[in-house]
Write a protein that holds these residues in place. Sequence first.
Motif, PDB file in Angstrom:
ATOM      1  N   HIS A   3      79.180  73.774  -6.663  1.00 51.50           N
ATOM      2  CA  HIS A   3      78.131  73.478  -7.641  1.00 51.50           C
ATOM      3  C   HIS A   3      78.336  72.118  -8.327  1.00 51.50           C
ATOM      4  CE1 HIS A   3      76.577  77.565  -7.296  1.00 51.50           C
ATOM      5  NE2 HIS A   3      77.814  78.024  -7.419  1.00 51.50           N
ATOM      6  N   GLU A   4      79.291  71.328  -7.862  1.00 55.67           N
ATOM      7  CA  GLU A   4      79.551  70.011  -8.453  1.00 55.67           C
ATOM      8  C   GLU A   4      78.403  69.059  -8.125  1.00 55.67           C
ATOM      9  OE1 GLU A   4      80.672  66.944 -10.368  1.00 55.67           O
ATOM     10  OE2 GLU A   4      81.924  68.747 -10.488  1.00 55.67           O
ATOM     11  N   PRO A   5      77.779  68.416  -9.148  1.00 58.30           N
ATOM     12  CA  PRO A   5      76.667  67.491  -8.885  1.00 58.30           C
ATOM     13  C   PRO A   5      77.054  66.298  -8.017  1.00 58.30           C
ATOM     14  CG  PRO A   5      76.751  68.094 -11.210  1.00 58.30           C
ATOM     15  CD  PRO A   5      78.003  68.615 -10.587  1.00 58.30           C
ATOM     16  N   LEU A   6      78.323  65.920  -8.055  1.00 59.87           N
ATOM     17  CA  LEU A   6      78.735  64.757  -7.278  1.00 59.87           C
ATOM     18  C   LEU A   6      78.629  64.994  -5.774  1.00 59.87           C
ATOM     19  CD1 LEU A   6      81.866  63.460  -9.228  1.00 59.87           C
ATOM     20  CD2 LEU A   6      79.645  62.364  -9.040  1.00 59.87           C
ATOM     21  N   LEU A   7      78.708  66.262  -5.343  1.00 61.39           N
ATOM     22  CA  LEU A   7      78.633  66.533  -3.910  1.00 61.39           C
ATOM     23  C   LEU A   7      77.284  66.105  -3.331  1.00 61.39           C
ATOM     24  CD1 LEU A   7      80.385  70.018  -3.609  1.00 61.39           C
ATOM     25  CD2 LEU A   7      81.265  67.780  -2.952  1.00 61.39           C
ATOM     26  N   ASN A   8      76.221  66.365  -4.072  1.00 65.81           N
ATOM     27  CA  ASN A   8      74.902  65.929  -3.589  1.00 65.81           C
ATOM     28  C   ASN A   8      74.818  64.413  -3.507  1.00 65.81           C
ATOM     29  OD1 ASN A   8      73.972  68.578  -3.418  1.00 65.81           O
ATOM     30  ND2 ASN A   8      73.338  68.590  -5.575  1.00 65.81           N
ATOM     31  N   LYS A   9      75.429  63.721  -4.488  1.00 63.48           N
ATOM     32  CA  LYS A   9      75.422  62.261  -4.457  1.00 63.48           C
ATOM     33  C   LYS A   9      76.217  61.731  -3.273  1.00 63.48           C
ATOM     34  CE  LYS A   9      72.916  61.183  -8.023  1.00 63.48           C
ATOM     35  NZ  LYS A   9      71.699  60.339  -7.875  1.00 63.48           N
ATOM     36  N   PHE A  10      77.342  62.375  -2.980  1.00 62.94           N
ATOM     37  CA  PHE A  10      78.142  61.944  -1.827  1.00 62.94           C
ATOM     38  C   PHE A  10      77.380  62.158  -0.516  1.00 62.94           C
ATOM     39  CE2 PHE A  10      82.233  62.907  -4.373  1.00 62.94           C
ATOM     40  CZ  PHE A  10      82.138  61.677  -4.985  1.00 62.94           C
ATOM     41  N   ARG A  11      76.617  63.244  -0.442  1.00 67.87           N
ATOM     42  CA  ARG A  11      75.814  63.477   0.754  1.00 67.87           C
ATOM     43  C   ARG A  11      74.722  62.418   0.884  1.00 67.87           C
ATOM     44  NH1 ARG A  11      76.038  69.054  -1.254  1.00 67.87           N
ATOM     45  NH2 ARG A  11      77.611  70.203  -0.062  1.00 67.87           N
ATOM     46  N   GLU A  12      74.103  62.054  -0.268  1.00 70.29           N
ATOM     47  CA  GLU A  12      73.081  61.002  -0.242  1.00 70.29           C
ATOM     48  C   GLU A  12      73.682  59.662   0.173  1.00 70.29           C
ATOM     49  OE1 GLU A  12      71.184  60.848  -4.008  1.00 70.29           O
ATOM     50  OE2 GLU A  12      70.419  62.904  -3.913  1.00 70.29           O
ATOM     51  N   ASN A  42      67.906  50.321  -2.858  1.00 71.37           N
ATOM     52  CA  ASN A  42      67.731  51.727  -3.250  1.00 71.37           C
ATOM     53  C   ASN A  42      68.994  52.548  -3.010  1.00 71.37           C
ATOM     54  OD1 ASN A  42      64.993  51.227  -3.863  1.00 71.37           O
ATOM     55  ND2 ASN A  42      64.446  51.478  -1.694  1.00 71.37           N
ATOM     56  N   LYS A  43      70.149  51.915  -3.112  1.00 71.67           N
ATOM     57  CA  LYS A  43      71.412  52.618  -2.894  1.00 71.67           C
ATOM     58  C   LYS A  43      71.626  53.668  -3.978  1.00 71.67           C
ATOM     59  CE  LYS A  43      76.372  51.859  -2.327  1.00 71.67           C
ATOM     60  NZ  LYS A  43      77.456  50.842  -2.296  1.00 71.67           N
ATOM     61  N   PRO A  44      71.977  54.898  -3.628  1.00 73.30           N
ATOM     62  CA  PRO A  44      72.210  55.954  -4.635  1.00 73.30           C
ATOM     63  C   PRO A  44      73.393  55.610  -5.530  1.00 73.30           C
ATOM     64  CG  PRO A  44      71.961  56.894  -2.434  1.00 73.30           C
ATOM     65  CD  PRO A  44      72.094  55.415  -2.250  1.00 73.30           C
ATOM     66  N   THR A  45      73.264  55.923  -6.786  1.00 72.12           N
ATOM     67  CA  THR A  45      74.341  55.700  -7.761  1.00 72.12           C
ATOM     68  C   THR A  45      74.688  57.028  -8.416  1.00 72.12           C
ATOM     69  OG1 THR A  45      72.718  55.165  -9.465  1.00 72.12           O
ATOM     70  CG2 THR A  45      73.636  53.322  -8.202  1.00 72.12           C
ATOM     71  N   TYR A  46      75.890  57.086  -8.970  1.00 72.84           N
ATOM     72  CA  TYR A  46      76.332  58.297  -9.659  1.00 72.84           C
ATOM     73  C   TYR A  46      77.176  57.903 -10.862  1.00 72.84           C
ATOM     74  CZ  TYR A  46      80.669  57.408  -7.086  1.00 72.84           C
ATOM     75  OH  TYR A  46      81.799  56.830  -6.579  1.00 72.84           O
ATOM     76  N   THR A  47      77.377  58.840 -11.745  1.00 67.67           N
ATOM     77  CA  THR A  47      78.162  58.623 -12.951  1.00 67.67           C
ATOM     78  C   THR A  47      79.178  59.753 -13.102  1.00 67.67           C
ATOM     79  OG1 THR A  47      78.064  58.425 -15.357  1.00 67.67           O
ATOM     80  CG2 THR A  47      76.390  59.784 -14.305  1.00 67.67           C
ATOM     81  N   LEU A  48      80.266  59.466 -13.834  1.00 68.30           N
ATOM     82  CA  LEU A  48      81.346  60.442 -14.032  1.00 68.30           C
ATOM     83  C   LEU A  48      81.407  60.948 -15.467  1.00 68.30           C
ATOM     84  CD1 LEU A  48      84.202  58.621 -12.063  1.00 68.30           C
ATOM     85  CD2 LEU A  48      82.579  60.308 -11.208  1.00 68.30           C
ATOM     86  N   THR A  49      80.343  60.735 -16.232  1.00 68.97           N
ATOM     87  CA  THR A  49      80.368  61.130 -17.646  1.00 68.97           C
ATOM     88  C   THR A  49      80.505  62.647 -17.803  1.00 68.97           C
ATOM     89  OG1 THR A  49      77.952  61.094 -17.600  1.00 68.97           O
ATOM     90  CG2 THR A  49      79.065  59.129 -18.427  1.00 68.97           C
ATOM     91  N   HIS A  50      79.884  63.409 -16.919  1.00 68.73           N
ATOM     92  CA  HIS A  50      79.982  64.861 -17.046  1.00 68.73           C
ATOM     93  C   HIS A  50      81.414  65.345 -16.804  1.00 68.73           C
ATOM     94  CE1 HIS A  50      79.472  64.292 -12.706  1.00 68.73           C
ATOM     95  NE2 HIS A  50      79.988  65.492 -12.532  1.00 68.73           N
ATOM     96  N   LEU A  51      82.176  64.614 -15.987  1.00 66.04           N
ATOM     97  CA  LEU A  51      83.582  64.982 -15.782  1.00 66.04           C
ATOM     98  C   LEU A  51      84.391  64.777 -17.053  1.00 66.04           C
ATOM     99  CD1 LEU A  51      84.347  63.559 -12.216  1.00 66.04           C
ATOM    100  CD2 LEU A  51      83.790  65.902 -12.870  1.00 66.04           C
ATOM    101  N   LEU A  52      84.059  63.723 -17.823  1.00 68.49           N
ATOM    102  CA  LEU A  52      84.757  63.488 -19.092  1.00 68.49           C
ATOM    103  C   LEU A  52      84.516  64.635 -20.060  1.00 68.49           C
ATOM    104  CD1 LEU A  52      84.126  59.687 -19.760  1.00 68.49           C
ATOM    105  CD2 LEU A  52      86.269  60.766 -19.133  1.00 68.49           C
TER     106      LEU A  52
END
Length: 504
Positions: A21-30, A56-66
């Motif tokens: 259920h980690e949101p980053l997994l979807n970003k890594f797949r994108e 249009n490169k996908p970006t992600y953030t790590l704020t939720h991990l903090l």
Amino acid sequence: RKPKGKDKTYYHAKDIKFLSHEPLLNKFRELKIFMKKVKKALGRKQKEVAKSLEKNKPTYTLTHLLKERYPTFVDAIRDLDDALCTLAVFAALPANDTREVPADVIQESAKLLDEFHMYIIKQQALRKVFVSIKGYYFQAELLGQRITWLVPHQFAQNMPAEVDFRVLLTFLEFYRTAVKFSNFKLYSMNGYAYPPRTNKRIADSTGGFLGLYPVNEGQKGLKTEAEKKKEKKQQQEKAQKMDASLEKKLKEIDEDDGDEETPSETDGAEQTEEDFGDAEEVKKMMAHKEETKAIRQLFKGLVVFVNREVPRGPTSFLVQTCGGTIGWQGEHSPLKEDDPRITHQIVDRPIETLALQPYHSKRELVQPQWVFDSLNAAFLLPTHMYAPGKPLPPHLSPFVDDQKEGYVPRQKQLIDRMMRERREGEKEQGGIVNEDGEELDSDAEADEVAEAERKFQQEVSKESEGVWHSEAAKEEGGKKKRKQSETASASTAVKAQEKKRKIA
């Protein structure tokens, strides 16, 4: 049980379900799909398509991990040690495309570290420092937490082939987010705008935190006359409301019985001191408070000039944190070398190679170690021990408890004795004290302590010159025997003269 063999890594099923259920997994797949599309476009030599995909490169953030890892801000401050050390390492590395260390990562690491150093200067939060072969160990106190980090020496760093920097970059990505959030929170808590402003001239010539200067949040932008008038009117209305509410409260108090006495804050403080003044924890807290106050005002009123051969960054960091004014040899320095306000000049070369000028006689010339040792001792050490070209005393680590280790170095004993005499001198305004801090009444006891101090200073100087203690003891014993024989011969001669006078 390991049904697939011992060479496999096994995970708990609940951990896999949680990570699914980690949101980053979807970003890594994108990102994986994006890279396939870019490679496909480049393989077909469709450069325009690849450029449009890059935008249009996908970006992600790590704020939720903090938020997940640190429930409170104090938890994030407590875990800054590794983050600052990693940032300092990458800030000292050169950009290397073959090792996949990009230049923008190094620049951002240096920027975040400089912003943190500037905050430490503004809050005067530095407490300890130690110079080793690895670099500079700093320890600061923020929100009641001790933070220790290592800054490498300013040399060209070698990138070992056995180190996988791709693994370190994954840690650095999280640490950059953590330090950036911590800097923003710390600056905001104290009313500073983030990021701090940069003096481009100083930043381009010297780099580091010397080119930064934080401003208050209210000074972030210039206000128009209409905004100033509106703000002034709002302040006046607020003051009138506060006065009206204060008058109402005073009337209510007058209507009530005014005979009851309420304990004042002073009485409460005195009662607390009477109840807990002898407690060990209270004594430690008061001693820590006095030491912190002394460190904050250590270089207050001093104007220090740094020569070009001295590491400018760490030295300026210490002097400014402790309330001093700094200048350096180079462009855009706030002070020139011949400025009459300079009280101390830090040099790291033999005295013979210095081009001495008349103004040098009106200031103290010291080696860089004087700044570090003075901060650890929490008072200004004598400058004659750190004169240019003179062998330096041992640089002791403030992170070692000598009493627990069972060995107290001579230099530590000397500093402790100087500290005791200084404290007693401030309390009694002069007078000679013994090792226990008790003032001596008789001249004989005072002479005895002075003689012991003279012998101790001689032993320290002999030790710094490389003379063994046994050799120094033999030499001292020979001097004592010669002195006794001279005294005995002098007394014999005096007795003989008296005998001749009686006979005559």
